[in-house]
Design a protein around this motif. Structure first.
Motif, PDB file in Angstrom:
ATOM      1  N   VAL A  60       0.843  -1.198   0.000  1.00 53.91           N
ATOM      2  CA  VAL A  60       0.000   0.000   0.000  1.00 53.91           C
ATOM      3  C   VAL A  60       0.879   1.250   0.000  1.00 53.91           C
ATOM      4  CG1 VAL A  60      -1.781   1.288   1.233  1.00 53.91           C
ATOM      5  CG2 VAL A  60      -1.793  -1.226   1.274  1.00 53.91           C
ATOM      6  N   GLY A  61       0.663   2.114  -0.985  1.00 55.05           N
ATOM      7  CA  GLY A  61       1.405   3.375  -1.043  1.00 55.05           C
ATOM      8  C   GLY A  61       1.800   3.690  -2.464  1.00 55.05           C
ATOM      9  N   SER A  62       2.486   4.818  -2.646  1.00 54.69           N
ATOM     10  CA  SER A  62       2.784   5.233  -4.021  1.00 54.69           C
ATOM     11  C   SER A  62       4.148   5.890  -4.159  1.00 54.69           C
ATOM     12  CB  SER A  62       1.706   6.202  -4.506  1.00 54.69           C
ATOM     13  OG  SER A  62       1.734   7.358  -3.688  1.00 54.69           O
ATOM     14  N   GLY A  63       5.034   5.724  -3.184  1.00 57.29           N
ATOM     15  CA  GLY A  63       6.315   6.426  -3.235  1.00 57.29           C
ATOM     16  C   GLY A  63       7.491   5.530  -3.566  1.00 57.29           C
ATOM     17  N   PRO A  68       2.736   5.613 -11.934  1.00 56.19           N
ATOM     18  CA  PRO A  68       3.009   5.147 -13.305  1.00 56.19           C
ATOM     19  C   PRO A  68       4.484   4.861 -13.580  1.00 56.19           C
ATOM     20  CG  PRO A  68       1.749   7.194 -13.316  1.00 56.19           C
ATOM     21  CD  PRO A  68       2.152   6.957 -11.904  1.00 56.19           C
ATOM     22  N   GLY A  69       5.377   5.259 -12.668  1.00 56.14           N
ATOM     23  CA  GLY A  69       6.791   4.952 -12.864  1.00 56.14           C
ATOM     24  C   GLY A  69       7.130   3.518 -12.446  1.00 56.14           C
ATOM     25  N   MET A  70       6.196   2.838 -11.808  1.00 55.35           N
ATOM     26  CA  MET A  70       6.438   1.450 -11.360  1.00 55.35           C
ATOM     27  C   MET A  70       6.083   0.528 -12.516  1.00 55.35           C
ATOM     28  SD  MET A  70       4.811   1.688  -7.562  1.00 55.35           S
ATOM     29  CE  MET A  70       5.432   2.816  -6.304  1.00 55.35           C
ATOM     30  N   ARG A  71       6.932   0.577 -13.541  1.00 62.30           N
ATOM     31  CA  ARG A  71       6.572   0.040 -14.846  1.00 62.30           C
ATOM     32  C   ARG A  71       6.210  -1.444 -14.866  1.00 62.30           C
ATOM     33  NH1 ARG A  71       5.682   4.205 -18.441  1.00 62.30           N
ATOM     34  NH2 ARG A  71       7.476   5.552 -18.686  1.00 62.30           N
ATOM     35  N   ALA A  72       7.074  -2.258 -14.261  1.00 62.25           N
ATOM     36  CA  ALA A  72       6.883  -3.704 -14.451  1.00 62.25           C
ATOM     37  C   ALA A  72       5.952  -4.314 -13.403  1.00 62.25           C
ATOM     38  CB  ALA A  72       8.240  -4.392 -14.424  1.00 62.25           C
ATOM     39  N   LEU A  73       5.332  -3.471 -12.575  1.00 65.77           N
ATOM     40  CA  LEU A  73       4.565  -4.013 -11.444  1.00 65.77           C
ATOM     41  C   LEU A  73       3.065  -3.910 -11.687  1.00 65.77           C
ATOM     42  CD1 LEU A  73       6.791  -2.325  -8.759  1.00 65.77           C
ATOM     43  CD2 LEU A  73       6.490  -4.800  -8.986  1.00 65.77           C
ATOM     44  N   ALA A  74       2.334  -4.866 -11.112  1.00 71.78           N
ATOM     45  CA  ALA A  74       0.870  -4.796 -11.184  1.00 71.78           C
ATOM     46  C   ALA A  74       0.395  -3.735 -10.203  1.00 71.78           C
ATOM     47  CB  ALA A  74       0.284  -6.149 -10.827  1.00 71.78           C
ATOM     48  N   ARG A  75      -0.575  -2.916 -10.656  1.00 69.47           N
ATOM     49  CA  ARG A  75      -1.110  -1.877  -9.776  1.00 69.47           C
ATOM     50  C   ARG A  75      -2.622  -1.999  -9.717  1.00 69.47           C
ATOM     51  NH1 ARG A  75       0.351   2.982 -12.834  1.00 69.47           N
ATOM     52  NH2 ARG A  75      -0.731   4.032 -11.156  1.00 69.47           N
ATOM     53  N   ALA A  76      -3.179  -1.534  -8.593  1.00 71.04           N
ATOM     54  CA  ALA A  76      -4.639  -1.592  -8.448  1.00 71.04           C
ATOM     55  C   ALA A  76      -5.114  -0.300  -7.835  1.00 71.04           C
ATOM     56  CB  ALA A  76      -5.018  -2.762  -7.542  1.00 71.04           C
ATOM     57  N   GLY A 132       5.184  15.447  -7.646  1.00 73.55           N
ATOM     58  CA  GLY A 132       5.255  15.519  -6.188  1.00 73.55           C
ATOM     59  C   GLY A 132       6.570  16.150  -5.796  1.00 73.55           C
ATOM     60  N   GLY A 133       6.813  16.246  -4.496  1.00 76.27           N
ATOM     61  CA  GLY A 133       8.054  16.877  -4.013  1.00 76.27           C
ATOM     62  C   GLY A 133       9.261  16.022  -4.338  1.00 76.27           C
ATOM     63  N   ALA A 156      10.513   5.188  -8.409  1.00 75.43           N
ATOM     64  CA  ALA A 156       9.638   6.297  -8.789  1.00 75.43           C
ATOM     65  C   ALA A 156       8.767   6.699  -7.602  1.00 75.43           C
ATOM     66  CB  ALA A 156       8.774   5.878  -9.972  1.00 75.43           C
ATOM     67  N   ALA A 157       8.651   8.005  -7.359  1.00 75.93           N
ATOM     68  CA  ALA A 157       7.856   8.491  -6.224  1.00 75.93           C
ATOM     69  C   ALA A 157       6.787   9.470  -6.727  1.00 75.93           C
ATOM     70  CB  ALA A 157       8.775   9.110  -5.191  1.00 75.93           C
ATOM     71  N   GLY A 158       7.145  10.761  -6.804  1.00 76.67           N
ATOM     72  CA  GLY A 158       6.163  11.762  -7.231  1.00 76.67           C
ATOM     73  C   GLY A 158       6.142  11.887  -8.741  1.00 76.67           C
ATOM     74  N   VAL A 159       5.561  10.909  -9.420  1.00 77.38           N
ATOM     75  CA  VAL A 159       5.489  10.963 -10.879  1.00 77.38           C
ATOM     76  C   VAL A 159       4.065  10.682 -11.342  1.00 77.38           C
ATOM     77  CG1 VAL A 159       7.876  10.153 -11.116  1.00 77.38           C
ATOM     78  CG2 VAL A 159       6.018   8.531 -11.330  1.00 77.38           C
TER      79      VAL A 159
END
Ligand code: AMP
Ligand code: GLY
Length: 407
Positions: A6-9, A32-40, A365-366, A351-354
């Motif tokens: 859980v999270g996005s950074g 969206p910078g977490m290219r190769a990963l499944a996201r929900a 993001g910052g 990837a964090a604030g993208v």
């Protein structure tokens, strides 16, 4: 095993990559910078998983772990009761004093006059902290008593941090080297992770405002096994036991932010999760099945065979931030150089604030990216990390140039 991170950074990106070596991972919501990963995009409670790993403090303080546990889920992360350790610095300090954990002298106040009176009894430097969550940005450390007094008034006015600032902790300033020791806890037992050092100030040489963290490295030469053992005995375990005495079954990461003073290590703060960017240097060095260890902690069943082991390689992370960070980051600029930087051997870009715009990643993001490199030693990891960081840019990009320099 299926794990929901859980999270996005950057921390969650590093967690997801480590966990995906042995488990199926879904990041909620990720970025969206977490290219190769499944996201929900679904709420984490609605996702099917065998284990939830909650990255940031805000959902922990908000009781997300309690809600997932109420549905029978296994969670790495404390409930709202344990997360109070980070959600209220005043409560945390009371617990530390009760457990006799070495920490800076301090008192908490909601009345400015009483706070100013206490301030005058301390020799300085002075530290003024907002009680509630402020993303690492609610702390003033100063040698100027007038500035400290102004900050007390400003914070207690509620203007700077809203409700989070309506109570302040006034504290004696400590000096020494800072060190982060994170431990994985199952409610009873705790095992340390490799120590890391974080760079909190925005500018080179420790200048400028406090941030969430501008870079990190691990291992830390001063953090010998003996020192980490001492921190476990004198800080982490007494805190875990004090929590138990208050009925808190703390399953998650307990992160001690320490100052190594002349009188020994003292706790500056406890966080209730992996540090960011510390996770971005500690997780890439963690040898073994991270998912199994986190699951054992979530079950309350850690044993000696789960004790985390770390590669002898060193890791250095340089954070690339948006102009205006930490107070008013400007966002929306295209990020250049990602392909080249990611393909450098030994480098990993977290990837964090993208965000994504017309198929291109833009700043959102910052702290935008974390650039981590592994090397034989800190010097090599540092050289590789800056080599990769040099390839990345956007208008006004902010970074420190002295991460891991004097190690
Ligand atoms: P905290 O969020 O409490 O860790 O504070 C953020 C940063 O402020 C720390 O990493 C330190 O750099 C600094 N700091 C906090 N408390 C103290 C203190 N008592 N003395 C000196 N510096 C401090
Ligand atoms: N880097 C400091 C933190 O995660 O709080």
């Amino acid at each position: 095993m299926r794990v929901c991170v859980v999270g996005s950074g950057g921390r969650e990106h590093a967690l997801a990559l480590s966990l995906s070596q042995t488990a199926e991972v879904v990041v909620a919501p990720g970025n969206p910078g977490m290219r190769a990963l499944a996201r929900a995009d679904a709420p984490p409670e609605a996702i099917e998983a065998d284990l939830w790993v909650i990255g940031p403090e805000a959902p922990l303080v908000d009781g997300l772990a309690d809600r997932v546990r109420a549905k029978g889920g296994l969670v790495l992360g404390p409930g709202a009761d344990g997360a109070r350790l980070e959600g209220s610095k005043a409560w945390m300090k009371e617990l530390l004093f009760a457990a006799r954990v070495p920490t800076a002298r301090s008192q908490s106040f909601d009345d400015p006059q009483a706070a100013l009176r206490y301030l005058r009894t301390l020799p300085g430097p002075w530290v003024v902290k907002t009680d509630g969550l402020a993303s690492g940005k609610g702390v003033l450390v100063t040698s100027d008593p007038d500035e400290a007094a102004r900050d007390v008034r400003e914070k207690l006015s509620g203007r700077a941090f809203g409700g989070a600032g309506r109570r302040v902790v006034v504290e004696e300033g400590l000096s020494g080297q800072e060190l982060s020791v994170m431990a994985i806890c199952d409610g009873h037992r705790a095992y340390p992770l490799a120590a890391a050092q974080d760079y909190k100030r925005l500018g080179d040489g420790g200048t400028g405002p406090n941030t969430g963290g501008m870079g990190a490295f691990s291992p830390v030469p001063v953090a010998t096994d003996a020192l980490v053992g001492d921190v476990m005995e004198r800080a982490v375990l007494p805190t875990l036991h004090a929590l138990r005495k208050r009925g808190v079954d703390y399953r998650g990461v307990l992160y001690a932010g320490l100052m190594l003073t002349e009188d020994g290590p003292k706790v500056l703060e406890f966080n209730v999760r992996f540090g960011d960017p510390e996770a971005q240097v500690v997780l890439p060095r963690w040898d073994g099945d991270v998912a199994e260890v986190l699951l054992a902690a979530a079950r309350g069943e850690l044993s000696d065979r789960d004790a985390p082991r770390f590669s002898p390689q060193a890791a250095v992370c340089v954070v690339l931030a948006a102009p205006g960070y930490p107070h008013h980051p400007e966002t929306g600029s295209p990020i250049e150089g990602l392909e080249e930087a990611s393909s450098l051997p030994g480098a990993q870009i977290f990837a964090a604030g993208v965000a994504e715009r017309d198929g291109q990643l833009v700043t959102a993001g910052g702290r935008v990216l974390g650039v981590t490199a592994l090397g034989r030693d800190i010097a090599e990891a540092r050289r590789l990390a800056y080599q990769a960081a040099d390839l990345l840019s956007w208008p006004g990009m902010v970074r420190r140039n002295d991460i891991a320099e004097l190690v």
